[in-house]
Structure formats: structure tokens, C-alpha cells
Scaffold this motif. Structure first.
Motif, PDB file in Angstrom:
ATOM      1  N   ALA A 139       0.813  -1.212   0.000  1.00  0.00           N
ATOM      2  CA  ALA A 139       0.000   0.000   0.000  1.00  0.00           C
ATOM      3  C   ALA A 139       0.851   1.268   0.000  1.00  0.00           C
ATOM      4  CB  ALA A 139      -0.939  -0.005   1.206  1.00  0.00           C
ATOM      5  N   GLY A 140       1.976   1.253   0.750  1.00  0.00           N
ATOM      6  CA  GLY A 140       2.806   2.441   0.842  1.00  0.00           C
ATOM      7  C   GLY A 140       3.503   2.812  -0.447  1.00  0.00           C
ATOM      8  N   ALA A 141       3.535   1.896  -1.422  1.00  0.00           N
ATOM      9  CA  ALA A 141       4.179   2.155  -2.710  1.00  0.00           C
ATOM     10  C   ALA A 141       3.166   2.404  -3.815  1.00  0.00           C
ATOM     11  CB  ALA A 141       5.070   0.970  -3.098  1.00  0.00           C
ATOM     12  N   MET A 142       1.875   2.431  -3.455  1.00  0.00           N
ATOM     13  CA  MET A 142       0.821   2.496  -4.463  1.00  0.00           C
ATOM     14  C   MET A 142      -0.023   3.754  -4.299  1.00  0.00           C
ATOM     15  SD  MET A 142      -0.254  -1.522  -4.047  1.00  0.00           S
ATOM     16  CE  MET A 142      -1.485  -1.581  -5.335  1.00  0.00           C
ATOM     17  N   ASN A 143      -0.538   4.252  -5.410  1.00  0.00           N
ATOM     18  CA  ASN A 143      -1.507   5.342  -5.411  1.00  0.00           C
ATOM     19  C   ASN A 143      -2.763   4.875  -6.125  1.00  0.00           C
ATOM     20  OD1 ASN A 143       0.165   7.332  -4.175  1.00  0.00           O
ATOM     21  ND2 ASN A 143       1.242   7.578  -6.113  1.00  0.00           N
ATOM     22  N   LEU A 144      -3.907   5.324  -5.637  1.00  0.00           N
ATOM     23  CA  LEU A 144      -5.187   4.964  -6.243  1.00  0.00           C
ATOM     24  C   LEU A 144      -5.945   6.239  -6.577  1.00  0.00           C
ATOM     25  CD1 LEU A 144      -7.390   2.823  -6.940  1.00  0.00           C
ATOM     26  CD2 LEU A 144      -8.220   3.109  -4.598  1.00  0.00           C
ATOM     27  N   VAL A 145      -6.412   6.347  -7.801  1.00  0.00           N
ATOM     28  CA  VAL A 145      -7.210   7.493  -8.230  1.00  0.00           C
ATOM     29  C   VAL A 145      -8.533   6.973  -8.778  1.00  0.00           C
ATOM     30  CG1 VAL A 145      -7.382   9.423  -9.836  1.00  0.00           C
ATOM     31  CG2 VAL A 145      -5.191   8.908  -8.735  1.00  0.00           C
ATOM     32  N   ALA A 324      -7.041   9.610 -14.924  1.00  0.00           N
ATOM     33  CA  ALA A 324      -6.813   8.979 -13.621  1.00  0.00           C
ATOM     34  C   ALA A 324      -5.402   8.411 -13.534  1.00  0.00           C
ATOM     35  CB  ALA A 324      -7.852   7.881 -13.386  1.00  0.00           C
ATOM     36  N   ALA A 325      -4.938   7.768 -14.620  1.00  0.00           N
ATOM     37  CA  ALA A 325      -3.594   7.191 -14.625  1.00  0.00           C
ATOM     38  C   ALA A 325      -2.525   8.269 -14.500  1.00  0.00           C
ATOM     39  CB  ALA A 325      -3.379   6.369 -15.895  1.00  0.00           C
ATOM     40  N   SER A 326      -2.721   9.404 -15.193  1.00  0.00           N
ATOM     41  CA  SER A 326      -1.718  10.472 -15.125  1.00  0.00           C
ATOM     42  C   SER A 326      -1.656  11.067 -13.728  1.00  0.00           C
ATOM     43  CB  SER A 326      -2.030  11.551 -16.165  1.00  0.00           C
ATOM     44  OG  SER A 326      -3.216  12.254 -15.834  1.00  0.00           O
ATOM     45  N   ILE A 327      -2.803  11.197 -13.064  1.00  0.00           N
ATOM     46  CA  ILE A 327      -2.812  11.725 -11.699  1.00  0.00           C
ATOM     47  C   ILE A 327      -2.135  10.733 -10.751  1.00  0.00           C
ATOM     48  CG2 ILE A 327      -4.278  12.439  -9.766  1.00  0.00           C
ATOM     49  CD1 ILE A 327      -6.345  13.352 -11.847  1.00  0.00           C
ATOM     50  N   ALA A 328      -2.414   9.442 -10.936  1.00  0.00           N
ATOM     51  CA  ALA A 328      -1.791   8.424 -10.084  1.00  0.00           C
ATOM     52  C   ALA A 328      -0.275   8.463 -10.210  1.00  0.00           C
ATOM     53  CB  ALA A 328      -2.324   7.035 -10.452  1.00  0.00           C
ATOM     54  N   ALA A 330       1.482  11.158 -11.116  1.00  0.00           N
ATOM     55  CA  ALA A 330       1.946  12.422 -10.547  1.00  0.00           C
ATOM     56  C   ALA A 330       2.022  12.368  -9.032  1.00  0.00           C
ATOM     57  CB  ALA A 330       1.020  13.559 -10.986  1.00  0.00           C
ATOM     58  N   LEU A 331       1.150  11.597  -8.406  1.00  0.00           N
ATOM     59  CA  LEU A 331       1.142  11.501  -6.941  1.00  0.00           C
ATOM     60  C   LEU A 331       2.424  10.895  -6.384  1.00  0.00           C
ATOM     61  CD1 LEU A 331      -2.570  10.447  -6.302  1.00  0.00           C
ATOM     62  CD2 LEU A 331      -1.438  12.505  -5.423  1.00  0.00           C
ATOM     63  N   GLN A 337      -2.499  18.022  -3.551  1.00  0.00           N
ATOM     64  CA  GLN A 337      -3.157  19.235  -4.031  1.00  0.00           C
ATOM     65  C   GLN A 337      -2.557  19.757  -5.329  1.00  0.00           C
ATOM     66  OE1 GLN A 337      -1.449  18.891  -1.257  1.00  0.00           O
ATOM     67  NE2 GLN A 337      -0.181  20.687  -0.741  1.00  0.00           N
ATOM     68  N   GLU A 338      -1.403  19.223  -5.742  1.00  0.00           N
ATOM     69  CA  GLU A 338      -0.752  19.638  -6.991  1.00  0.00           C
ATOM     70  C   GLU A 338      -0.696  18.514  -8.021  1.00  0.00           C
ATOM     71  OE1 GLU A 338       0.054  22.506  -7.869  1.00  0.00           O
ATOM     72  OE2 GLU A 338       0.369  23.732  -6.081  1.00  0.00           O
ATOM     73  N   ALA A 339      -1.402  17.426  -7.783  1.00  0.00           N
ATOM     74  CA  ALA A 339      -1.278  16.256  -8.654  1.00  0.00           C
ATOM     75  C   ALA A 339      -1.800  16.507 -10.063  1.00  0.00           C
ATOM     76  CB  ALA A 339      -1.998  15.057  -8.041  1.00  0.00           C
ATOM     77  N   ILE A 340      -2.759  17.417 -10.207  1.00  0.00           N
ATOM     78  CA  ILE A 340      -3.299  17.728 -11.537  1.00  0.00           C
ATOM     79  C   ILE A 340      -2.488  18.840 -12.193  1.00  0.00           C
ATOM     80  CG2 ILE A 340      -5.304  18.552 -12.809  1.00  0.00           C
ATOM     81  CD1 ILE A 340      -7.077  17.276 -10.686  1.00  0.00           C
TER      82      ILE A 340
END
Length: 946
Positions: A139-145, A324-328, A330-331, A337-340
Motif C-alpha cells: 500500500a505504501g508504494a501504491m496510489n489509487l485514483v 486517472a492514470a496520469s494523476i496516479a 503524478a502523486l 493538491q498539486e497532482a493535476i
């Protein structure tokens, strides 16, 4: 393996089947530091799809019975990449990195990397997969959007409910050697390599510090803006005037957490390839000019403004899953708050940082890659067959032939010199195309009714005809739906050039290239500022100008004026009425275009087999198409200004014109755009074309199979892959919406069915696709398989076996499943447009074909809603089944090196129609008949624009 069954959903096709039934699709990609999984689905089925998706990471089965199959899929993918120049260059780049660094690892994988054979090893490999998954997928290495119609609170609850049980912790550290990929001792080297295609390139790369701590300074954008500039006095401009460069690009090649690699890449003309040393000298002189100038506040502010404009006026993402993939992604670098905004934000002016990066751009700290087919002789040992000359070697994985050496002191001294005054090199001037006016033409209240503002394909209003004359028609629509300050001007100039022969076609294509070449330095600023234009000749002359509308008229006016001036200049030069220097310059630039096209067509046999299959299918189905060998014959002759000017004058002597102006433009704007185009044509002397050219489509024989077969062994012996491209032809369906609806549903279900059977289970190739085929209003079902496992004649047997089972699959479909599939097709057909350009393309497709049926989707949708299961069964039995009475089948087979040899091709005596050459195709066409041409639509009465 994650896609192929989980503890909760053990079926190997459960995930893809669910998405397919509910208007969705999915993908995954592995980059150099991140792997991204994403999907999209109809809004009402997000929870069901997400539940299946979450179990990839909660309870993957890693079914041992499927492991060997997936290893073969990886090996097949690797075979595809092995002949692609970009992948071969990447592997060569990896040889320059520090030994032991993660980047040096093989990017793809193959049967060899898995040990060569999986016999008796699948269980052990499964254990390795499980351990690797547990080590890295935490979980600590993953981002979910999540992106959905639900509220943020509902989406959060859904995420917590479905993903709350993920393994905690961060991923384990890589076992690769520590340190930078390109420490200083790896630099100052030059690599010469032999490409498979006729391509000539120079790339110079410099490592830059990672910018993970200064994410909003982005020095690479500043450097890329300067080095990649194509305006007056730029490196591209100077090389272009010498006739040495075709394309130039600059930017990050790799962006790791520990280091970046910046690249300045040139695609050279043959003349430029003959002057490699001079090209490199000019390149380093221009880099020195930029470095010595130091950080320029005015340049930074311009780049910053362009970034802000692009972000502030960005249209919706083309696909929600890609957003969604691009934001994930970027995270992993930017705060939430700057992911987009973060990836495009340029907030920090840091001259110190910029100076430190510019100071790294020296010859001593560079890596130089030169690729040329002219290295073929020097790379081979004298008198030896296949043996490499001393100091030449083969890259381990893709066998790239290359030689490497340190950059010598003499070169370092030459490349380290400041630019000479007479070189013509200079820094970019301020960009006059930066838009200033973003006001919208759509006046509130004047077009605000639901249909005018709708983005739904079945609801939107059509463009209106502002005027119609024998010479020209003008269509227009002001945008009320997307509220963006963008505009598109689409123009199609109908001519009878194509009928005149391959020489006339080549002259028109050289004309397009020559015009773009002449305007490259002028139009580059427009492109950087969000404006673009493209002039192309296929069977007619097409012009597109699009982007921010503020400065669009200026670009359009210059393009059209220069078009007329170029024709006049060619005629003057051919008649001896121009200055000798101007004539010589024009002839040289024309010859460069000739060589660029010659290289393009000469490289054709080295394209991917599936692309070659599609080309020959079009050749066979369209009587009158010229073959690339006929173009090569024309292009092998020296450039001739007389022949060039005569061809241009003849081609444009009689024309008809269709224009669409769509977007942030009112009727007056549309009329002004039309005036620029029509005035230029009148200046050229164009008159009204009396008879519009129309393309026929060959009607394949019923109840039989036509086969075309091509052996690539002679022209491309390195290509292992073969391809089988089967078309089941239906013909024109413009007046048959029920048949079109049946085909849409069948192709939708076939897409996943064929992939599951032919790729996932039978492993026939990495590329497997079943889809709708449409060219010149003629339709069909196309099934494509590319791979090495079986020769095409046997792949064709497997396709037919799948098709038979697919027919049974359709018959066995329950009423509920049928309704679900219809809903899925309707969902895709009626999906709202997410950008103005999508709507423009829809309108333009109707106008350029002179069908003007802007509501065609509505009729297909209505037919889908009324479709019954027996309609689809009857459709299959009449058109697609093996003994279907109306079946028309074409099988195009391209043989790679894995499919040559005795027993791997068909006995010609057993084939209904075995075609193997252009002559065979032409004879087959002469003996056949074409479908009746559909009637042209009635022209609407000119109206008032909205």
C-alpha cells in the motif's frame, strides 16, 4: 498474471468480460520506475469493476497452468520490439550506463531471460512471482485514483471498503547497484550504430540532476525550449537552410528519481548524413551559444506563460482512465493538491539552478549516438561473411551492430568552440503567436439551448452551410458546448491529380513537404503557442489549421499566400525567369523532399507485418491505387523543376473546395477564413472542377476466399513475425443501419472473444485484434494476428476455428447477456465527447465524404435499440459463417522469417485465388466488379449560422 483470475473472481476472463459487457476497457503499462493499471467502465458499473480490479492486489491466483502461456506472451512482445528502431536504440542507450545500475537491465524480457525453457520450472517461477508481488506490491508504494459520478465522500468510502486490506508498508529497495546511471566516467563517448531501416540520426545526450526537490523550477523545459526551437537562427533553421535536417526534437529522454537524461535528436537528410562532422560542430556551437547567454528572464517568462495558458485552457482529458492514470503517476512526485496542475506548473524562477544545468551541456559530459545505413560496409570485416570488423560489436538482446569510442581531444576542442558570427545561429526572438485574447464568441443566451450546449453525439447540433457554389462550400458551427478559445479550419481541395499517375501524386506530396519546410521557422512559434497546421496530399489536398483562435487567421493567411507564391516561384525557376541562386536553392530543397519521400517508401518493407497487411488489403480492394514501387520509380529520378511546376499547375487547374470552420469562431470569422483559401486558389488560377473524383471499392467474390501472400524474407530478413489479416467484407452500409448495428455488436463481442481465444489461450501472437473495418464507406469484420508461432496458412485455420466457435458463442448468449452487450455498444456509441476536436472530426468525416449525414450515429443507435438476438444470429449465418451465402473473405498473409521454408506456405493449386504481386492484384481487379457508388447527398440550403 494479475488479470487472469483472483481468489474472489477465479475466471481468467472475468475482468475483461465484465468491462466488455459494460462499455469498458482496460490497460496496464510498465515504465522504468512505475507500473500503472487503469480501466474505464460505464458510470453505473464502477463498483463492480473496481471490486474485480482491487482483487488483483488482494488475492491474485498466479495460476501455475497459465504461467508458461504468459511467458510466451512476453517473448512474443519482445519479438515485436526486436526490429523497431526505437527499442533497439533504447537497448543501445543502456550500454552507456554504469554497470549494475537498474537502467542497464533488459527492458522487456524473453524466453531466454526466463531460463530458456519452463519445462518443470513453472512451480518455481510461481513462487518467485508470489515473493516478488509480496515484496513490491504494498500500500505504501501504491496510489489509487478514482474518477466517477459519485461524490468525493462516496468514492472515498468505496476505496476504503475495497482496498482497505492491502498489504501495508513500502516496497523493498531495488537490489541494483547504488549510484547514478551516468556518472562522469561514463560520459564523453560516441557510439556509431547500424539501423535496420534507411534512417539517419544524430542524438546528443547529457545527464542532468534529478529535480525531485525542485519540482516547480523544471530547468529541462527551459533547455528544451532553447535547443528544440525551430525559429529563425535556431539550430534547426540553420541546418534546414543547408538541407541537412528533416526533424529536430529536444527534451527529457529519461526522468529517474536519481538522474535525468536530456536528449537533442536530429533526423538527417542523406545530404546531412554526408556532413555528420559539420552537423555536430553546429550543434555544439548552438549549445554553447545558449550556455554562454545564461538564464534569460524574458525566455523563462514566455515559457511560463505558455505553460499557464495550456493548463488554464486545457480541454477535458480525452479518456477518463488516462486522466486517472496520469494523476496516479503524478502523486508519486507531487503533493495531492498539486497532482493535476503540478506536472505542467512552472512557478520558480531559479537562475542559479538553470546555470548549473546549462553548464553541464558540454562535449565532455555528453553521449553522442550516430545511426546511419552507410556504416554497413565499415562494420563488416573485409572478406568475411557476417563477421564484424574490429571494434564493432552486437548489443546483447537485439543484436544492434555498433562501435563505441571516447570523444577524441581534437573533436572536444572543435566542439568546444564558440559559434562563429557567420554561422547564422542566434537565440529565439519573442514569440508573436502567444495568444492574448481568450474571449468566447458564444454569446450567453444566443445558443444556450440544450442541443447547442450538448456534448452527446446523438444530441449535438450539426454545422450549417453558410454558402454553396460550384467552386466552394463553407460550413460553420460556433462552439457552445466546450467553451474553449480554440478553432479548427478544415479544408479539402478536390482534384483529379490521383488519376494522372504516380508522378503527379509524388509532385503534390513533394509540394506539401516543400511548403512545410519553407514555413518551418515561421510556423514553429505558432506551434509552440498552441497553433498548428498540416498540409497533406493523399488522393486530394487537405489543409488543417487549428488551435487558439486569437492568432489563427494570421497563420492561415501566411500558409495560403506562401502556397501560391511557391507555385509561382517554381514556374519562374523552370522558365529561367528567376535568379540563378534562387533556382539552385529551390532545386536543392525540392531534391531534399524527393530523398525524404524515397527513404520513406524504401523503408516500407521494414514496417510491421500487420501494417504491410493493411496496406495490401487497401491495394487489392481499391482499384486505381498506386503501389509504393511505382512511387519509388518516380523518386529515383533527379528532381526536375519543370516537371514539378507543370504537375502543380495541372493538379490545381480545376478544383472543388469544402471548408469547415468549427469552434470559437462566428460566421464572419468563417467567411474570412474561406476568403484566405479561395483567394489563394483564384490567384493560382484554379477553376471549377466539373466532375468530382470518387473511389470505387472492389466487391470480393461471394462464397469464396481471396488470398494475397507476400514473403518478407528478401526485403526484411530480420523480421521473424508473420501476420494473417482476414477481412470478411460486407460492403457499403450507409443505407442499411440495421446491418451496421449488427456488425457493431458482433465486432464488439468479437474483440474480447478473439483476444481470449487466439492470444490468451492459443498464444498465436502478441498482436491479436478483431474489429470493424471501414474504408470509403465500405464495412467488414477484420481479424488480425501477428506472431511467430504458426505460419499464416495455419493461423488462418485457427481464425476460422475461432470464428465457428464465436458463432456458437453468439447463439448461446442469454437474453440478459445480449441486452448487456447491446447496452455496452450503445454506451460507446453515445459516449459524450470530451474535446472540441472530437466533435470537429465527426462533422468533418461527413463533409469530406459529401454525405452530410451528421445524425448517422442516431440511426445506428436506434437500430441497436431495436436489435433482436435472432437478427444477429441471422447476420452471422448470412455473412460470416464458413458456408454463409453472402460471405466474402480476403486473407492477406505476410510471411516473416519464421514462416518460410517447405510446408509453411500454401500450394497455389489449392487456392481459390492466390495473388502474389501487384500485377496479380491488377488482373484480379480487372476481372472483378465494384460495389455501386453510394449516391451523393443533396446539398442543404445555405442557412444562418448559430
Amino acid at each position: 498474471m494479475l488479470f487472469l483470475g483472483t481468489g474472489k473472481y477465479p475466471g481468467e476472463d472475468e475482468y475483461t468480460r465484465f468491462l466488455g459487457e459494460h462499455g469498458g476497457e482496460s490497460n496496464a503499462c510498465t515504465g522504468e520506475e512505475l507500473t500503472t493499471y487503469h480501466f474505464r467502465v460505464s458510470a453505473s458499473h464502477l463498483e463492480g469493476a473496481l471490486d474485480r480490479f482491487s482483487h488483483f492486489f488482494l488475492s491474485p491466483l498466479f495460476d501455475v497452468a497459465l504461467i508458461a502461456r504468459e511467458v510466451n506472451a512476453v517473448d512474443s512482445e519482445n519479438t515485436n520490439y526486436s526490429t523497431e528502431e526505437c527499442w533497439r536504440q533504447l537497448q543501445l542507450q543502456k550500454t552507456t550506463a554504469a554497470p549494475g545500475h537498474m537502467f542497464t537491465r533488459f527492458d522487456v524480457g524473453s524466453l531466454q531471460t526466463f531460463g530458456g525453457s519452463l519445462e518443470g520450472a513453472a512451480d518455481a517461477l510461481r513462487e518467485e512471482l508470489i515473493l516478488w508481488n509480496e515484496e513490491y506490491y504494498r500500500a505504501g508504494a501504491m496510489n489509487l485514483v478514482l474518477l466517477g459520478k459519485e461524490s468525493l465522500e462516496e468514492l472515498q468510502e468505496l476505496a476504503e471498503a475495497l482496498f482497505g486490506q492491502l498489504r501495508s508498508g513500502t516496497a523493498a529497495k531495488s537490489k541494483a547497484a547504488a549510484g547514478l546511471p551516468w556518472p562522469v566516467q561514463q560520459l564523453g563517448r560516441i557510439l556509431y550504430c547500424l539501423p535496420l531501416k534507411e534512417v539517419r540520426t544524430i542524438s546528443v545526450c547529457w545527464p542532468l540532476p534529478a529535480q525531485t526537490q525542485q519540482l516547480f523550477a523544471k530547468p529541462e523545459l527551459y533547455i528544451g525550449h532553447l535547443l528544440g526551437h525551430e525559429g529563425e537562427g535556431s539550430l534547426h533553421d540553420v541546418l534546414n537552410q543547408l538541407g541537412w535536417v528533416d526533424e529536430l526534437s529536444a527534451g527529457l529522454e529519461h526522468d529517474f528519481d536519481d538522474q535525468q537524461l536530456f536528449s537533442l535528436s536530429l533526423i538527417l537528410t542523406p545530404e546531412g548524413d554526408a556532413h555528420q562532422e559539420e552537423v555536430l560542430a553546429l550543434l555544439f556551437q548552438y549549445v554553447a551559444l545558449c550556455r554562454n547567454a545564461g538564464p534569460q528572464d524574458v525566455v523563462f517568462r514566455e515559457i511560463q506563460a505558455l505553460q499557464e495558458i495550456a493548463f488554464a485552457h486545457r480541454e477535458d482529458a480525452c479518456d477518463p482512465d488516462e486522466l486517472a492514470a496520469s494523476i496516479a503517476n503524478a502523486l508519486h512526485r507531487y503533493p495531492a493538491q498539486e497532482a493535476i496542475r503540478g506536472p505542467s506548473a512552472l512557478d520558480e524562477w531559479s537562475p542559479t539552478l538553470l546555470s548549473s544545468c546549462l553548464d553541464l551541456l558540454t562535449p565532455e559530459k555528453s553521449l553522442v549516438f550516430i545511426s546511419s545505413p552507410d556504416f554497413s560496409e565499415q562494420s563488416v570485416a573485409p572478406g568475411a561473411t557476417g563477421e564484424l570488423a574490429p571494434n564493432w560489436q552486437r548489443e546483447k538482446w537485439y543484436g544492434v551492430v555498433f562501435r563505441e569510442e571516447a570523444i577524441g581531444q581534437e573533436r572536444l576542442a572543435l566542439w568546444g568552440e564558440d559559434p562563429e558570427e557567420e554561422s547564422g545561429l542566434q537565440l529565439p526572438e519573442p514569440n508573436e503567436f502567444v495568444p492574448l485574447d481568450f474571449s468566447l464568441r458564444a454569446v450567453p443566451g444566443s445558443g444556450s439551448h440544450a442541443l447547442a450546449t450538448s456534448r452527446l453525439p446523438l444530441e449535438m447540433t450539426a454545422p450549417v452551410l453558410l454558402f454553396s457554389e460550384p467552386f466552394a462550400r463553407l460550413w460553420h458551427k460556433t462552439d457552445y458546448a466546450f467553451k474553449t478559445p480554440r478553432e479548427s479550419v478544415m479544408a479539402l481541395i478536390y482534384t483529379r491529380t490521383y488519376e494522372s499517375g504516380p508522378e503527379a501524386v509524388m509532385m503534390m506530396r513533394m509540394f506539401c513537404g516543400l511548403l512545410e519546410d519553407e514555413l518551418s521557422s515561421f510556423a514553429y512559434d505558432a506551434q509552440v503557442a498552441g497553433l498548428d497546421y498540416h498540409l497533406q496530399f493523399t488522393d486530394n489536398l487537405a489543409l488543417t489549421v487549428s488551435g487558439f483562435n486569437d492568432k489563427l487567421p494570421k497563420l492561415l493567411e501566411v500558409v495560403m499566400d506562401r502556397m501560391a507564391e511557391l507555385i509561382q516561384a517554381a514556374e519562374d525557376a523552370a522558365a529561367g525567369e528567376a535568379e540563378d541562386e534562387d533556382t539552385a536553392d529551390l532545386l536543392e530543397r525540392l531534391d531534399n523532399q524527393r530523398q525524404i519521400l524515397l527513404q520513406e517508401y524504401t523503408n516500407f518493407p521494414r514496417d510491421e507485418p500487420y501494417e504491410i497487411c493493411g496496406y495490401y488489403a487497401s491495394q487489392l480492394l481499391h482499384p486505381g491505387y498506386w503501389h509504393f514501387s511505382e512511387y519509388i520509380e518516380v523518386l529515383q529520378r533527379p528532381a526536375d523543376l519543370g516537371a514539378f511546376s507543370r504537375a502543380l499547375r495541372s493538379s490545381l487547374s480545376s478544383v472543388q473546395l469544402e471548408v469547415l470552420v468549427h469552434g470559437n469562431a462566428d460566421a464572419r470569422d468563417a467567411e474570412d477564413a474561406m476568403a484566405f483559401i479561395s483567394d489563394a486558389l483564384e490567384e493560382i488560377g484554379s477553376e471549377v472542377l466539373k466532375l468530382l473524383p470518387r473511389q470505387e471499392v472492389l466487391q470480393l467474390p461471394e462464397s469464396s476466399t481471396t488470398i494475397f501472400q507476400l514473403d518478407l524474407e528478401k526485403d526484411n530478413p530480420e523480421q521473424e513475425n508473420s501476420c494473417t489479416w482476414n477481412l470478411y467484407q460486407l460492403g457499403p452500409l450507409a443505407e442499411k443501419p440495421k446491418l451496421e448495428a449488427c456488425l457493431a455488436l458482433v465486432c464488439h463481442v468479437a474483440e474480447s472473444s478473439a483476444f481470449q481465444q487466439l492470444r490468451t489461450q492459443e498464444q498465436l501472437g502478441y498482436i491479436v485484434e478483431a474489429s470493424t473495418w471501414k474504408e470509403h464507406d465500405s464495412f467488414g469484420l477484420a481479424v488480425v494476428v501477428q506472431g511467430t508461432r504458426l505460419p499464416p496458412k495455419d493461423v488462418d485455420i485457427q481464425i476460422e476455428a475461432w470464428l465457428a466457435s464465436f458463432g456458437q458463442e453468439l447463439r448461446d448468449m442469454s437474453d440478459e447477456e445480449f441486452a448487456s452487450q447491446v447496452e455496452s455498444v450503445l454506451s460507446k456509441l453515445t459516449r459524450r465527447y470530451t474535446s472540441l476536436s472530437q466533435e470537429t472530426r465527426h462533422h468533418w468525416s461527413e463533409i469530406r465524404r459529401r454525405r452530410y449525414d451528421f445524425l448517422s450515429r442516431r440511426r445506428v443507435a436506434e437500430s441497436l435499440e431495436a436489435l433482436r438476438k435472432e437478427d444477429v444470429d441471422n447476420f452471422f449465418n448470412e455473412h460470416l459463417a464458413v458456408r454463409a451465402p453472402l460471405r466474402r473473405k480476403l486473407s492477406v498473409r505476410v510471411l516473416g522469417s519464421s514462416a518460410t521454408g517447405e510446408g509453411k506456405t500454401d500450394d497455389p493449386a489449392t487456392l481459390t485465388a492466390a495473388l502474389r504481386s501487384v500485377q496479380d492484384i491488377r488482373a484480379f481487379q480487372a476481372a472483378g466488379t465494384s460495389f455501386p457508388l453510394p449516391a451523393l447527398a443533396d446539398v442543404p440550403t445555405p442557412s444562418v449560422a448559430i
